[in-house]
Design a protein around this motif. Structure first.
Motif, PDB file in Angstrom:
ATOM      1  N   THR A  34     -30.437   3.685  19.246  1.00  0.00           N
ATOM      2  CA  THR A  34     -30.458   2.642  20.275  1.00  0.00           C
ATOM      3  C   THR A  34     -29.057   2.315  20.782  1.00  0.00           C
ATOM      4  O   THR A  34     -28.908   1.790  21.892  1.00  0.00           O
ATOM      5  CB  THR A  34     -31.159   1.365  19.756  1.00  0.00           C
ATOM      6  N   ILE A  35     -28.031   2.626  20.013  1.00  0.00           N
ATOM      7  CA  ILE A  35     -26.649   2.319  20.410  1.00  0.00           C
ATOM      8  C   ILE A  35     -26.291   2.983  21.730  1.00  0.00           C
ATOM      9  O   ILE A  35     -25.554   2.418  22.540  1.00  0.00           O
ATOM     10  CB  ILE A  35     -25.661   2.716  19.285  1.00  0.00           C
ATOM     11  N   ARG A  36     -26.838   4.181  21.995  1.00  0.00           N
ATOM     12  CA  ARG A  36     -26.556   4.884  23.261  1.00  0.00           C
ATOM     13  C   ARG A  36     -26.896   4.017  24.464  1.00  0.00           C
ATOM     14  O   ARG A  36     -26.185   4.014  25.456  1.00  0.00           O
ATOM     15  CB  ARG A  36     -27.369   6.182  23.342  1.00  0.00           C
ATOM     16  N   THR A  37     -28.001   3.317  24.382  1.00  0.00           N
ATOM     17  CA  THR A  37     -28.441   2.474  25.496  1.00  0.00           C
ATOM     18  C   THR A  37     -27.941   1.044  25.355  1.00  0.00           C
ATOM     19  O   THR A  37     -27.586   0.399  26.339  1.00  0.00           O
ATOM     20  CB  THR A  37     -29.987   2.458  25.569  1.00  0.00           C
ATOM     21  N   TRP A  38     -27.882   0.561  24.121  1.00  0.00           N
ATOM     22  CA  TRP A  38     -27.546  -0.832  23.868  1.00  0.00           C
ATOM     23  C   TRP A  38     -26.105  -1.162  24.257  1.00  0.00           C
ATOM     24  O   TRP A  38     -25.845  -2.199  24.876  1.00  0.00           O
ATOM     25  CB  TRP A  38     -27.795  -1.162  22.395  1.00  0.00           C
ATOM     26  N   GLY A  39     -25.159  -0.307  23.901  1.00  0.00           N
ATOM     27  CA  GLY A  39     -23.741  -0.551  24.220  1.00  0.00           C
ATOM     28  C   GLY A  39     -23.493  -0.749  25.707  1.00  0.00           C
ATOM     29  O   GLY A  39     -22.935  -1.773  26.126  1.00  0.00           O
ATOM     30  N   PRO A  40     -23.907   0.205  26.559  1.00  0.00           N
ATOM     31  CA  PRO A  40     -23.724   0.005  28.005  1.00  0.00           C
ATOM     32  C   PRO A  40     -24.476  -1.210  28.544  1.00  0.00           C
ATOM     33  O   PRO A  40     -23.998  -1.893  29.446  1.00  0.00           O
ATOM     34  CB  PRO A  40     -24.283   1.293  28.614  1.00  0.00           C
ATOM     35  N   MET A  41     -25.646  -1.496  27.963  1.00  0.00           N
ATOM     36  CA  MET A  41     -26.417  -2.658  28.410  1.00  0.00           C
ATOM     37  C   MET A  41     -25.644  -3.953  28.149  1.00  0.00           C
ATOM     38  O   MET A  41     -25.563  -4.825  29.014  1.00  0.00           O
ATOM     39  CB  MET A  41     -27.771  -2.704  27.702  1.00  0.00           C
ATOM     40  N   ILE A  42     -25.049  -4.083  26.968  1.00  0.00           N
ATOM     41  CA  ILE A  42     -24.281  -5.287  26.628  1.00  0.00           C
ATOM     42  C   ILE A  42     -23.054  -5.414  27.517  1.00  0.00           C
ATOM     43  O   ILE A  42     -22.736  -6.508  28.005  1.00  0.00           O
ATOM     44  CB  ILE A  42     -23.896  -5.286  25.129  1.00  0.00           C
TER      45      ILE A  42
END
Length: 148
Positions: A34-42
């Motif tokens: 989930t970090i792949r998507t979560w980082g840019p989202m934050i």
């Protein structure tokens, strides 16, 4: 003191809307992916107009949650519609229960009035107690703060 001016409060106190949610992942691999998507989202969320503050929490064994504050409900909903948030939600909920087995989202809005004291106090004058508690939905007025 009861107030409608939270301009001197920290970012969370200035917010008019709050999001709380959590996702129970299927395991550590899904949490790491989930970090792949979560980082840019934050990063995108922090740059959006109306963002105030957020924190992430963990609950054993595979649950991650977020509490986020926004200036108002519209700012919060605009973030929810953003590409990064939409991508994360689709990744979590598509493919049956491959990535996540449970989750929830709750949206809250702040009443226009609240309470302030100490260094965050926005009004001039002496600090004082409010005379009565805020009434419950079943009351026309709240009980006195100090019993006589």
């Amino acid at each position: 003191m009861r107030t409608t001016d939270f301009s001197a409060a920290p970012p969370q106190g200035q917010a008019g809307a709050m999001f709380i949610g959590a996702t129970r992942y299927t395991g550590p691999r899904a949490m790491l992916r989930t970090i792949r998507t979560w980082g840019p989202m934050i990063r995108r969320m922090k740059r959006m107009p109306g963002y105030r503050w957020h924190t992430v929490y963990y609950r054993f064994p595979f649950t991650l949650g977020t509490i986020a504050f926004f200036s108002d409900r519209d700012a919060m909903l605009k973030f929810a519609r953003s590409k990064h948030h939409r991508d994360l939600m689709c990744w979590l909920t598509d493919d049956d229960a491959r990535n996540a087995t449970a989750g929830f989202i709750r949206l809250f809005t702040a009443e226009p009035h609240g309470y302030s004291n100490g260094i965050w106090r926005a009004e001039d004058g002496s600090m004082s107690h409010i005379p009565a508690w805020t009434p419950l939905s079943t009351e026309s007025s709240g009980p006195a703060v100090h019993r006589s």
